[in-house]
Design a protein around this motif. Structure first.
Motif, PDB file in Angstrom:
ATOM      1  N   GLN A   6       0.847  -1.192   0.000  1.00 33.64           N
ATOM      2  CA  GLN A   6       0.000   0.000   0.000  1.00 33.64           C
ATOM      3  C   GLN A   6       0.882   1.241   0.000  1.00 33.64           C
ATOM      4  O   GLN A   6       1.870   1.310   0.727  1.00 33.64           O
ATOM      5  N   LYS A   7       0.507   2.220  -0.819  1.00 33.42           N
ATOM      6  CA  LYS A   7       1.248   3.481  -0.845  1.00 33.42           C
ATOM      7  C   LYS A   7       0.321   4.632  -0.499  1.00 33.42           C
ATOM      8  O   LYS A   7      -0.774   4.758  -1.060  1.00 33.42           O
ATOM      9  N   PHE A   8       0.757   5.489   0.430  1.00 32.13           N
ATOM     10  CA  PHE A   8      -0.008   6.667   0.819  1.00 32.13           C
ATOM     11  C   PHE A   8       0.826   7.920   0.570  1.00 32.13           C
ATOM     12  O   PHE A   8       1.969   8.015   1.033  1.00 32.13           O
ATOM     13  N   GLY A   9       0.252   8.867  -0.161  1.00 35.99           N
ATOM     14  CA  GLY A   9       0.955  10.099  -0.506  1.00 35.99           C
ATOM     15  C   GLY A   9       0.936  11.127   0.608  1.00 35.99           C
ATOM     16  O   GLY A   9       0.326  10.917   1.670  1.00 35.99           O
ATOM     17  N   GLY A  10       1.579  12.241   0.345  1.00 31.87           N
ATOM     18  CA  GLY A  10       1.758  13.273   1.356  1.00 31.87           C
ATOM     19  C   GLY A  10       0.473  13.848   1.905  1.00 31.87           C
ATOM     20  O   GLY A  10       0.367  14.117   3.118  1.00 31.87           O
ATOM     21  N   THR A  11      -0.540  14.036   1.055  1.00 32.26           N
ATOM     22  CA  THR A  11      -1.808  14.590   1.548  1.00 32.26           C
ATOM     23  C   THR A  11      -2.534  13.597   2.446  1.00 32.26           C
ATOM     24  O   THR A  11      -3.280  13.994   3.346  1.00 32.26           O
ATOM     25  N   SER A  12      -2.308  12.300   2.216  1.00 31.36           N
ATOM     26  CA  SER A  12      -2.975  11.271   3.024  1.00 31.36           C
ATOM     27  C   SER A  12      -2.388  11.159   4.417  1.00 31.36           C
ATOM     28  O   SER A  12      -3.034  10.645   5.333  1.00 31.36           O
ATOM     29  N   VAL A  13      -1.143  11.635   4.598  1.00 24.69           N
ATOM     30  CA  VAL A  13      -0.481  11.526   5.910  1.00 24.69           C
ATOM     31  C   VAL A  13      -0.066  12.917   6.408  1.00 24.69           C
ATOM     32  O   VAL A  13       0.896  13.058   7.152  1.00 24.69           O
ATOM     33  N   MET A  43       5.098  14.045   5.058  1.00 25.02           N
ATOM     34  CA  MET A  43       3.820  14.624   5.476  1.00 25.02           C
ATOM     35  C   MET A  43       3.522  15.936   4.737  1.00 25.02           C
ATOM     36  O   MET A  43       4.344  16.853   4.730  1.00 25.02           O
ATOM     37  N   GLY A  44       2.351  15.997   4.123  1.00 31.82           N
ATOM     38  CA  GLY A  44       1.857  17.244   3.548  1.00 31.82           C
ATOM     39  C   GLY A  44       2.866  17.971   2.687  1.00 31.82           C
ATOM     40  O   GLY A  44       3.410  17.431   1.731  1.00 31.82           O
ATOM     41  N   LYS A  45       3.152  19.216   3.073  1.00 28.69           N
ATOM     42  CA  LYS A  45       4.074  20.077   2.325  1.00 28.69           C
ATOM     43  C   LYS A  45       5.465  20.103   2.943  1.00 28.69           C
ATOM     44  O   LYS A  45       6.239  21.034   2.711  1.00 28.69           O
TER      45      LYS A  45
END
Length: 409
Positions: A6-13, A43-45
């Motif tokens: 599973q891959k989660f991008g920056g907006t998801s974490v 995380m995010g930005k």
């Protein structure tokens, strides 16, 4: 029981709350009896913030030191997510790219994965742990930390899935799947149930931002089934695989577009066999990518070559051409900015002649001038004025009836 990556991008974490929500999504799959490997972005930005910090120190930071800096972003995420899983009663362990066995070429900022040794990950899976891996990074043979460039976490996830012979790789994003075009611009855009590797690769290369092209290429080469899913909504996403039987009646499957395109014309070149190779080798040697290419010969037996580049690369492109004018032997350079590229993609185009003609006819009826064209078996790309981009996508989406659900099971 299988392995799912599973891959989660920056907006998801992006926040502690979101990380806890991601932990719940992981637990759902773990409770289904699967071994889980998770790849996360910073995380995010936070990556942008790290870049901004470096810029406060120096205008030209070392690429090596930038890799050392930027990889800390993912390191924060993997540790917090592992803590969240443990807090919820599930054993987990975090690995950086090098701890996960990801070996890359010795290129800072945009390295390619050369091989993966998944033994350490397999041992931890055998012990019942969820393995959380930092995306976007690896290590070279001389033990230098490297980053994989834009979309690197997608590539990490797919490469790990291939190395582990995973049953599936789920890419979680802030959208519910792959759409016929960007729903932020076209309200009638529809989520596709399935799409082929080749179609997705074309869409990704042509501006669709949902997946990075390198990740799709990896999936195709190693036959890794992908699913693009929402990290918020618990619903089925879009399956990306070799031979999809879904929506076979669609000739055109999707429309991609991108702005900030510039046409560069090099006029008065000698009409010789080596002209094309010389000019584009010169640009390639300076890592300048060109896209659509048109060549024409004038009555005085001179050759003119036009090609498109990203507008941000225009200044560097002209500088390099001017530096090599004595070798290229051209008369002058012209450029036109404020352009965009609109492309239609679909494997059904191979057996349906006339699709390009229909595209041009639709655009002509709306008064949209086509300035450049590029085609392949499954796509037609046009360069048009940037002011017409959104309207062109909308009318083509309607003309090819992409809002209709033609799924056949």
């Amino acid at each position: 029981m299988g392995i799912i990556v599973q891959k989660f991008g920056g907006t998801s974490v992006g926040t502690a709350e979101k990380i806890l929500n991601v932990a719940d999504r992981i637990i759902q799959e773990k409770d289904n009896g699967n071994d889980i490997v998770v790849v996360v972005s910073a995380m995010g930005k936070s990556t942008d913030q790290l870049v901004a910090l470096a810029e406060q120190i120096t205008a030209k930071p070392s690429k090596r030191e930038m890799d050392m800096l930027l990889t800390t972003g993912e390191q924060v995420t993997i540790s917090l997510l592992s803590m969240a899983l443990k807090e919820k009663g599930y054993d987990a362990i975090s690995f950086t790219g090098w701890q996960a066995g990801i070996k890359t070429e010795a290129a800072h900022g945009n390295a390619r994965i050369m091989k993966i040794n998944p033994d350490k990950i397999k041992r931890e899976l055998t012990n019942g742990k969820v393995v959380v891996v930092a995306g976007f990074q690896g290590v070279s043979n001389d033990h230098q930390i490297t980053t994989l460039g834009r979309g690197g976490s997608d590539t990490t996830a797919v490469a790990l899935a291939a190395a582990l012979h995973a049953d599936k790789c789920d890419i979680y994003t802030d959208v519910t799947g792959v759409f016929t075009t960007d729903p932020r611009y076209v309200k009638t855009a529809r989520k596709l149930d399935a799409i082929s590797y080749d179609e997705m690769l074309e869409l990704a290369n042509l501006g669709a931002g949902v997946l990075h092209p390198r990740a799709v290429e990896f999936a195709k080469n190693y036959n890794v089934p992908l699913e693009v899913r929402s990290s918020i909504e618990n619903e089925r996403g879009t399956i990306i695989e070799e031979d999809t039987k879904m929506e076979q009646s669609l000739v055109v499957r999707g429309i991609a577009f991108e702005d900030q395109v510039t046409r560069v014309s090099v006029l008065g070149l000698p009409n010789e066999l080596t002209t094309l190779s010389t000019i584009f080798s010169t640009l390639a040697n300076h890592s300048l990518n060109v896209d659509i290419i048109i060549q024409s010969t004038t009555s005085d037996n001179k050759t003119s070559i036009s090609f498109s580049v990203k507008t941000r690369d225009l200044e560097d492109t002209i500088t390099i051409l001017e530096q090599h004018k004595s070798v290229l032997n051209y008369e002058r350079i012209e450029s036109e900015s404020g352009l965009s590229k609109v492309s239609i993609v679909g494997s059904g185009m191979v057996s349906n002649p006339g699709v390009a003609a229909e595209m041009f006819e639709v655009l002509a009826k709306q008064g949209v001038e086509v300035k450049m064209v590029s085609t392949s078996e499954i796509k037609v790309s046009t360069v048009i004025s940037g002011e017409h981009m959104v309207n062109a996508v909308d009318i083509l989406h309607s003309a090819f009836e992409l809002s209709k659900d033609t799924t056949r099971v």
